[in-house]
Enzyme design. Structure first.
Site, PDB file in Angstrom:
ATOM      1  N   ASP A   1     -14.280  -0.456   2.710  1.00 15.97           N
ATOM      2  CA  ASP A   1     -13.419   0.356   4.047  1.00 15.97           C
ATOM      3  C   ASP A   1     -12.317   0.899   2.649  1.00 15.97           C
ATOM      4  OD1 ASP A   1     -12.235   1.599   5.857  1.00 15.97           O
ATOM      5  OD2 ASP A   1     -11.060  -0.256   6.656  1.00 15.97           O
TER       6      ASP A   1
ATOM      7  N   GLY B   1     -11.485 -11.126   2.001  1.00 19.07           N
ATOM      8  CA  GLY B   1     -11.034 -12.447   2.257  1.00 19.07           C
ATOM      9  C   GLY B   1      -9.530 -12.276   3.023  1.00 19.07           C
TER      10      GLY B   1
ATOM     11  N   LEU C   1      -2.125  -4.331   6.622  1.00 14.91           N
ATOM     12  CA  LEU C   1      -3.342  -4.298   5.628  1.00 14.91           C
ATOM     13  C   LEU C   1      -3.220  -2.688   5.828  1.00 14.91           C
ATOM     14  CD1 LEU C   1      -5.629  -7.232   6.164  1.00 14.91           C
ATOM     15  CD2 LEU C   1      -4.381  -6.688   4.077  1.00 14.91           C
TER      16      LEU C   1
HETATM   17 ZN    ZN Z   1     -11.090   1.859  10.714  1.00 12.65          ZN
END
Ligand code: ZN
Length: 387
Positions: A280, A255, A313
């Site tokens: 990830d 999200g 991030l």
């Molecule tokens: Zn990557």
């Protein structure tokens, strides 16, 4: 390596519904590391000594497969490839039965060490999610879209640097930026060896993206992240990957990496068969909110994200099951379809014919889920490994 599982007693799981709607409860016999029988044949074939599991009220699904895991629980695979087994044990507690440890751009010795660790196999008695093989994310990436990859470790595609890569040496996926000089030839070469080649960390144009697919790219590494956004005049790599039916797209469905409405749009274009949900996951997966120094990176974990001190991030920390829930919530799709994005779809991409389904003869990788979609039990190769 499979002999460990084969010594486990058979397990008869009774009364579980398959996730697909409308199915009557059924039985699964796990024996010899595999799904030995389903339905009444499972009941009939179960030996007297089989362990019986009452799964009434629960749904059975294939074990989850995560195609992009950089680490978790404080461990990072690039810094410490030996962690794949410890992290695999923890991943299984949350329904993941197979994963692709991902090594980011690093000196060639690091990938070689990771390959050796994988090839050496698990510690004796191992009961955790099974690494399928490595995903080498880099070093052939565009420096302008390197994200968290160290600039010093990036390289222009050079066949000699990838000479050892193949599924037989433990490399099942590789991410390459298609616009780099020499990339197309390398993509063609690696795809020919049976590696799933992905495009990512890239500034490729639409034409460059199409050329890469022509050369053998079949996967998008975290679509939208570390590539230019979709622009209606300059569609770029995103459009090339989304519009070609040969390509499966990986999405981080926390999200935050991709907005929920864009996840929904991608699903309408490419779901359910061509969307794979990945975590990830970085080393902070599974850790409580707080500030950490993991390897040489400082991150702040809060509210389902890990961010660098400047607010970017830093990789995923949302468990795969939560991402499946998000996919259903963001798109309105059914749970069975959402689960397919972490089972059937990744299995098909990697040509894993004995995973991603609950077919007789397949590996005994299975999860039992409650109606609230919590993982009640995880089985890997016919052995209960979690929760
Ligand atoms: Zn990557």
């Amino acid at each position: 390596m499979t002999s460990e599982a084969q010594t486990d007693p058979p397990i008869l799981i009774r009364g579980a519904r398959r996730l697909a709607a409308g199915d009557a409860p059924t039985s699964f016999l796990l024996a010899g590391g595999r799904i030995a029988a389903v339905g009444t044949e499972a009941d009939e074939a179960a030996p007297a000594g089989a362990r019986r599991v009452d799964a009434g009220g629960l749904s059975a699904a294939p074990g989850f497969i995560d195609l992009q895991v950089n680490g978790g629980f404080g461990r990072d695979f690039t810094a410490d490839p030996g962690a794949i087994w410890d992290v695999g044990i923890r991943l299984a507690e949350a329904g993941v039965t197979a994963f692709v440890p991902t090594i980011v751009s690093s000196p060639a010795e690091v990938a070689a060490h990771a390959r050796a660790t994988f090839a050496a196999g698990p510690p004796p008695g191992y009961g955790g999610a099974w690494p399928i093989g490595l995903h080498l994310e880099g070093p052939f990436l565009n420096p302008a879209k390197r994200g968290a990859h160290g600039e010093d470790h990036l390289r222009v595609p050079e066949p000699s640097l990838a000479a050892e890569w193949s599924p037989a040496t433990g490399v099942v996926m590789a991410t390459i930026a298609p616009e780099l000089p020499g990339a197309l030839a390398l993509i063609h070469d690696l795809a020919g060896r049976g590696i799933v080649v992905a495009a990512g960390h890239s500034l490729a144009t639409e034409d460059e993206g199409r050329a890469a697919i022509g050369a053998g790219v079949r996967y998008a590494t975290h679509l939208f992240n570390a590539m230019p956004p979709l622009d209606h005049h300059e569609p770029g790599l995103v459009a090339a990957l989304l519009s070609d039916r040969r390509v499966t797209v990986g999405l981080i469905a926390d999200g935050f990496h991709v907005a929920p409405s864009v996840v929904d749009l991608v699903w309408r274009l490419a779901g359910p068969g061509r969307v794979s949900i990945v975590t990830d996951a970085m080393a902070a997966l599974g850790m409580a909110d707080g500030r950490y120094v993991l390897g040489d990176r400082a991150v702040e974990v809060a509210d389902g994200t890990a961010r660098t001190p400047d607010g970017r991030l830093a990789g995923g920390v949302l468990p795969l099951l939560e991402s499946v829930r998000n996919l259903a919530r963001f798109t309105g799709c059914g749970i069975a379809e959402a689960v397919a994005a972490v089972t059937t779809t990744p299995a098909r991409l990697l040509a894993l014919t004995d995973r991603g389904s609950l077919n007789v003869g397949g590996l005994g990788d299975l999860v039992l889920l409650s109606d609230e979609l919590s993982v009640e039990m995880t089985f890997v190769r016919g052995r209960q490994v979690g929760p």
